[in-house]
Scaffold this motif. Structure first.
Motif: not given
Ligand code: SF4
Ligand SMILES: Cc1ncc(C[n+]2csc(CCOP(=O)(O)OP(=O)(O)O)c2C)c(N)n1
Ligand SMILES: Cc1ncc(C[n+]2csc(CCOP(=O)(O)OP(=O)(O)O)c2C)c(N)n1
Ligand code: SF4
Ligand code: SF4
Ligand code: SF4
Ligand code: SF4
Ligand code: SF4
Ligand SMILES: [Mg+2]
Ligand SMILES: [Mg+2]
Lengths: 179, 67, 351, 254, 254, 351, 67, 179
Positions: B59-64, B12-17, B5-7, B27-29
């Motif tokens: 990096p933003d702890v946005a994923i569970e 922040k859309g960094c794309e690292l995931c 689950i992505i918060d 994928v990026m929305s």
């Molecule tokens: S979920 Fe996290 S790693 Fe993936 S794009 Fe967003 S901030 Fe970056």
């Protein structure tokens, strides 16, 4: 003749450059100008903004609590600055990123689909120039020709292509106003 | 079966995931979140192995991650 | 050269320094003056024989200045409030050793880490001496980007003239803003030779010593008295601007960026029939005591406005000597005072 | 979200982090490092006894993110402050979180001497080869040739020196109990980093002495790279110059 | 003195020393070190192009003793001052003369970074394991168990750390060209010390880069020993902990 | 406890601190205060749970103080002029974070490395703020070894009361001399608990944050205004001594060691039929403006004597508000003023 | 034949030269110099080899050696 | 009753202790006292000196430009302080190290062969106590018995032998005056 403008948007949108070009053009036209950026880490992912004053007299305070003009390049910026615009002032809105309407009914509003037009021009980065073009055309605080000059002096030799693209974008923005 | 689950608002859309996911299912929305970022989204949830590489990298702890 | 250029305050200081022949810069990054250090890097690293060093700390930077100045270099350092605090020991040494240099403080909100927005809380530190012992800096308080240029150039010249560190006391507002500036022709021949005192090769002369101490109190007293005499001599370099001083209802004393905001207040007040005068100290040390006292002989209300809890207000009171009432209005923490709040304060006082 | 009930949560935000979203730029590793520190605190169950020290630097806001007592240090002085705290509260866990400008430049004396005194503190040292907070100036750790605001033509080792390797330098001292360098650009690295950070806290709990973990970190913003490119640059440029591994690991400090 | 005419003078005060008698205590090695520095200046014929930097410490009076341009530094900051001087006068020879309190304690950051920048300066580092000038407080180099004003029950490595070995620490840096440790308690040592000091100046002349010579030195006064006992203590206690030798010797700095 | 002990000033400060419950000391050696650091080492290293650290520098020391105070420790540091200059950033942080501590400055001749003899050139630094931003220390100016004891104890108490750093501003003369002293019973129960704000274990409470900044100017302004209010509140702690103030020919204002020298002048003057009064500020911040103004209503000649080029003289002028003539006599560099030269100066003024 | 000359007024009586001299021919004077030190003196000059060890060791540069 | 004494000599001669003992004894006798040393690196090989004031009133200035008494333990000290002694004052001279005569003819002079007597007592270090004994006997500013007490309190338990030796030396110095 005098304008006090706040330009606000997202960090990467080229906000500060928009302001610099207005100020630079003002200077080239022999006016008194001052430019003041927001600064510090707030820029990171927050809003960036700058203030420009163009005046026929010496600029006293460079701080503008209530601008005559606002160029809002994204939603958080509009939210922040809309209430501050002087009665009778002007708000240029980047319609591409801001879907909501303006609450104020005592100001003039110009909606510019800046990103969409920039996209059409093949480079999202010139969205700022589109909005700037509309502002220049609307406010007439400086001449478009002088902005071109300022652009050339700022970007300098070797950037001819980018300058052309930026001019194109400025003109597209201008067109929205003067049709 | 696993799931992430992505918060959307923390992202922040960094794309690292998207880069780290071995399944290449993030994928990026195209849309913006409130902070004007394009958040990451899980595509093909069924392929998720629950390896948590994405979460470890975010990096933003946005994923569970659930398994 | 007389072309108008649109420059950021911080960069204008840098260009002015180089224009004035400064070829050595040692500094450490800090907001809101980082553009200055970046500017010096960009320019000096391209000039042969010039030196730019990002020092390991503000302390190292001021001591590099001490060395460079002792060796006869025209040298500058810059920082903002907390970084300037760290330089205090070094500044005291420079003053004692009579080494000229220019120190730029682009003030931000304090105390502590404070904020990075404009403030004027370092007035005492700059003018009374934040370091130990009896010494003074020559302190300039520019209020426009053009003045940043002109006073930076003047600071180098007075620093050399008196062999004393000089300070440019600006703030985040001045450092960050852009205005058109002009650079007047500068003749490097006007830079005084330091061959008669700077360290170097001693062929054919006696070795020289630069010694900021003497364990014999009577000897050290001679050094300090010499400094004292110098501070007396410096008084003649006082500079200030007066606006609308003929018959005002009240006189505002303000320096730096706030002084220009007061000018807006004056315009607005005029529209309401209120007559506000302004005395703007351009040098904070020496302070224009006499000029203010003269005004105090004619005007019985003063308002000092500062971006601080009130510091220059003491010097104004010292100048006024009880002859007029001196009030204070300030904002702190990086809040820039608006023209309107000053006007409101004036109205209160005139009621 | 019904799925949550059926499935086991295998990864979530550690309890030792507050709910405040990070203030870091997209892709910045500070966030990962925060999470690893918080996980270590969770694992060791020490958050309620921990006092953290935020530096001046991008991580100045760390005081908002950790769910433990926090204090903000003057630039570079965190090890001295940690010393003061630890000596008054020897039973608390004290850590500093410091950037490379903070620790390796202005704070050189403080880190060398805290390490040498063998202060029983944990130091998280974030080496991103730049000054992030102030807009991208050269750090002591900036690589040769790297372009920054204050090395606009690239770091010139002739006049600016070569990057300082802090782990190697501190390892010449007798007192430190644990010194390691880690990175975060691959899951395997992250696992190792986690272990190192946990060990650095465990050693403090065990009273073994001074522990420092240097984390190679990205600064996409000041490097002028996308987060992805930043990770690649770290792998290709930084790791060869800054070898990963444990430099000191004293099982028992006498 | 008629004999003078007939015989060859084989040893006399070097020209690069002034006639001012030293202010040091009887038996203090500062005097020997001064002489060796002056001899190196004589040998290389550089006194008239040399600028020396006296520290705060017993050697603060060094400005009186060397027959060259001199400046007195703030405590610990000599390497920064040397940097400033050398950058303005690259053709002059610049040296600092620093005590162990000065260089290894308050001046840690300055020496590490001047060394790391590879400043082309010569550093004479006098390690007497104590603060002489201020009356005998602990230095970073004070030996374990050594009693000083501020370690009245002996230096306790548990809370005060172990003595710092500066040569070893600085040798982890890339830039220094020459780093050596010498002593003066035997004629043979003095000969070696002389060579090292001369080399440290020669390397500067050759533009090779940063050079530092650590001289193990006595402080009979603060150690509470006679000059003779002090020499013995240095031999028996200091040299085993501070091994003599060259730690870095870069023939050609790239 | 009421026994008389012959103690050196520096050691008396140390004993007074320990007497007042101070268990943490961080410092760096410097003449003429090194006996204090040595004394703390000797005593604290023998007390269980106490800490003595010779820090690597004055900067490290003041930051250790910052940490120890934040953790709730009763803590002290000490130095002399150049070392105090190095602490200015840290002091500004302590003030901003509202962390109590005691800082001792045993002044010596300045500026620069100066000399190690007694001087009073750090008055501005101590009272106006040598660090950046708006803050004040509570500043005590003892003039005997007994007062070093009493005011050190009081400094700890006021530091805690106001959560503000307090300074003992002595000089080499006071630090080095021996006089008999007595230690009054001290009840450690009077030390206020810091459990409600200090850092530590957070079991059962929310985590705490000590944050000496706020990037939002409006928030930082609140912090600074709170400090400003505190400085107002502190005014009531003003202390001073007056001697022979009923109908003097002239009033001398002097603090610290010079004040006792003035007392000898007063005795000598009496023999010559000259009536000299003395106002001796015991707190330099808050400064006894009101007390001096009151005297100025009756006496028209003031002489300020300081071991400096003249610093406190500004505060005296601010107090006097032009009502009386204020003259200054000072010696510098470590020269201690003699009673007779003060008398001569008085005679000149009375002529 | 060799000889040393000790500057009586520069000497601080540290005794280091007496210890280092291989010939053991330097002794401390019973009298004081102006600074109240007992200066070193050469005894048995004929034994001096001119090795200069004494001069090398003297912290006060009080010894000159002739050969 | 009041005395202002300067004691001066060589670094290792125990000058400061002499002054402390006078001050300490004065305190024990309920008098006001102040002691002030010279300090700093001048001590190294130079002269050390200290000032003591004993008074029935509070001590105002602790600085003594012109002492009533001078104890000069070596020549440089005599040279430095002889001219400063008040008219009618007293100079105690360590005859063992000072061969020259006193120039002043308006002061009382007491010559004490302090080192020689100390040598006789088998320990050069107590030369200071010999001179101190003579001073005490001459000035009567404090009682010898109180100086003994001060000595015991200063050196403390475990130093019985040294205390006895010092007392002996003090008495030998006393004897020079009272015969
Ligand atoms: S979920 Fe996290 S790693 Fe993936 S794009 Fe967003 S901030 Fe970056
Ligand atoms: C005394 C002082 N000097 C300088 C600064 C400005 N400053 C703030 S953060 C910083 C450096 C940040 O770099 P780093 O420590 O590497 O942290 P990063 O932001 O890269 O994580 C500097 C120089 C300051 N706040 N205080
Ligand atoms: C900023 C500052 N702090 C402290 C001092 C006091 N001080 C003078 S010399 C010295 C240390 C001397 O020790 P070291 O450097 O080892 O030299 P040594 O005298 O042993 O040769 C100190 C602490 C000072 N002058 N300035
Ligand atoms: S848990 Fe693993 S497989 Fe699933 S989305 Fe994350 S990285 Fe991809
Ligand atoms: S500037 Fe760099 S270090 Fe700072 S938050 Fe942004 S990416 Fe991270
Ligand atoms: S105190 Fe020590 S280092 Fe200083 S001069 Fe004396 S013996 Fe030498
Ligand atoms: S030269 Fe050699 S032999 Fe002669 S006195 Fe000196 S040490 Fe002795
Ligand atoms: S070594 Fe030099 S100072 Fe020492 S006793 Fe011999 S001659 Fe004298
Ligand atoms: Mg960094
Ligand atoms: Mg030393």
């Amino acid at each position: 003749m005098l304008d006090e403008i706040i330009i606000a948007g997202f960090g990467g949108q080229g906000i500060l450059l928009m302001g610099r070009l207005i100020a630079h053009a003002g200077m080239l036209e022999g006016k008194h100008v001052a430019w003041m950026p927001s600064y510090g880490p707030e820029m990171r992912g927050g809003t960036a903004n700058c203030t420009v004053i163009i005046s026929s007299e010496e600029v006293a305070s460079p701080v503008v609590p209530n601008p005559l003009s606002l160029i809002a390049m994204n939603l958080p910026s509009l939210d922040k600055f809309e209430p501050l615009v002087e009665k009778g002032g002007t708000i240029i809105v980047n319609q591409s990123l801001i879907s909501r309407n303006i609450y104020r009914d005592d100001v003039e509003v110009v909606k510019v689909p800046a990103n969409d037009i920039a996209n059409e021009l093949g480079n999202l980065r010139v969205a700022n120039m589109v909005a700037l073009g509309s502002y220049i055309a609307k406010s007439k605080s400086v001449k478009m020709q002088t902005v071109f000059e300022a652009l050339e002096q700022t970007l300098g030799k070797g950037s001819e292509k980018i300058i052309e693209l930026n001019k194109e974008a400025l003109k597209r923005g201008e067109k929205i106003i003067i049709g | 079966m696993a799931k992430i689950i992505i918060d959307r608002e923390r992202c922040k859309g960094c794309e690292l995931c998207t880069l780290i996911c071995p399944q290449k299912i993030i994928v990026m929305s195209k849309s913006f979140n409130k902070k004007s970022y394009h958040p990451a989204e899980l595509m093909n949830p069924e392929k998720c192995t629950g390896c948590a590489f994405c979460a470890m990298t975010c990096p933003d702890v946005a994923i569970e991650v659930y398994k | 050269m007389e072309e108008r250029l649109l420059m950021k305050g911080n960069e204008a200081i840098g260009e002015a320094a180089i224009h004035a022949g400064c070829r050595y810069y040692f500094g450490y990054p800090i907001t809101p003056q980082s553009e200055l250090i970046a500017y010096m890097a960009k320019r000096l690293l391209k000039i042969k024989g010039a030196t730019f060093i990002q020092a390991e700390s503000e302390i190292a930077a001021i001591n590099m200045v001490y060395g460079a100045s002792a060796a006869g270099g025209r040298v500058m350092t810059s920082s903002s409030s907390p970084g300037i605090s760290l330089k205090q020991e070094g500044i005291s040494y420079l003053a004692c050793a009579e080494l000229p240099c220019v120190i730029v403080n682009i003030m931000r909100g304090g105390p502590g880490l404070g904020s990075i927005q404009p403030a004027q809380g370092d007035y005492f530190q700059a003018t009374k001496g934040g370091g130990h012992g009896d010494y003074h800096l020559i302190v300039f308080a520019p209020s426009s980007v053009q003045e940043l240029v002109d006073l930076t150039i003047r600071a180098f010249s007075l620093a050399d003239k008196y062999r004393n560190p000089a300070m440019i006391l600006g703030d985040g507002l001045l450092g960050q803003m852009m205005e058109p500036v002009q650079f007047k022709e500068f003749d490097e021949k006007n830079i005084p030779s330091k061959e008669d005192w700077a360290l170097g090769s001693s062929h054919g002369r006696k070795p020289r010593r630069i010694v900021p101490f003497d364990l014999d109190p009577n000897e050290l007293e001679k050094i300090v008295n010499k400094l004292g005499q110098k501070y007396q001599d410096m008084q003649k370099e006082v500079e200030y601007e007066v606006v609308n001083i003929d018959n005002p209802d009240i006189v505002i004393v303000a320096y730096g960026s706030i002084a220009r905001i007061v000018k807006t207040t004056i315009q607005k007040a005029k529209q309401e029939g209120i007559n506000i005068g302004l005395v703007r100290p351009i040098t904070l040390y020496p302070f224009p005591y006499a000029a203010i006292e003269e005004v105090a002989n004619k005007v019985d209300k003063f308002l000092v406005t500062e971006m601080s809890l009130g510091q220059m207000v003491e010097d104004v009171k010292l100048a006024v000597k009880g002859k007029s009432q001196v009030s204070f209005y300030g904002r702190t923490g990086g809040v820039v005072i608006s023209p309107i709040e000053i006007l409101q304060e004036v109205k209160k006082l005139l009621d | 979200m019904g799925v949550k009930k059926l499935m086991k949560q295998v990864f979530t935000k550690p309890k030792s982090l507050t709910d405040v979203p990070f203030t870091y730029c997209p892709g910045c590793h500070h966030g990962i490092i925060h999470r690893l520190v918080a996980e270590a605190m969770d694992d060791l169950n020490i958050a309620e006894d921990t006092i953290g020290i935020a530096p001046v630097g991008c991580a100045v806001f760390a005081y908002l993110f950790f769910e433990c007592d926090m204090i903000v240090a003057a630039h570079g002085r965190a090890p001295a402050i940690a010393t003061g705290i630890k000596r008054v509260k020897p039973d608390n866990i004290v850590f500093t979180y410091q950037g490379d400008g903070d620790l390796a430049s202005i704070g050189t004396a403080e880190i060398v001497h805290a390490a040498n005194r063998g202060e029983k503190i944990t130091v998280i040292f974030v080496n991103n080869a730049i000054y992030g907070m102030t807009g991208g100036q050269m750090a002591p750790t900036t690589l040769e040739g790297q372009i920054t605001q204050t090395s606009p033509y690239g770091r010139d080792s002739k006049t600016m020196g070569m990057p300082i390797r802090i782990c190697e330098l501190l390892s010449t001292l007798n007192s430190p109990a644990y010194i390691a360098r880690v990175a975060l650009t691959k899951p395997a690295y992250i696992v190792k980093a986690k272990k190192a950070i946990k060990k650095a806290f465990q050693y403090q709990l065990d009273g073994k002495g001074f522990a420092l973990v240097e984390v190679l970190s990205t600064c996409p913003t000041s490097w002028g790279l996308s987060p992805k490119e930043a990770n690649e640059w770290l792998n290709e440029k930084m790791i060869p110059y800054y070898p990963l591994g444990e430099f000191k690991n004293v099982e028992e400090v006498s």
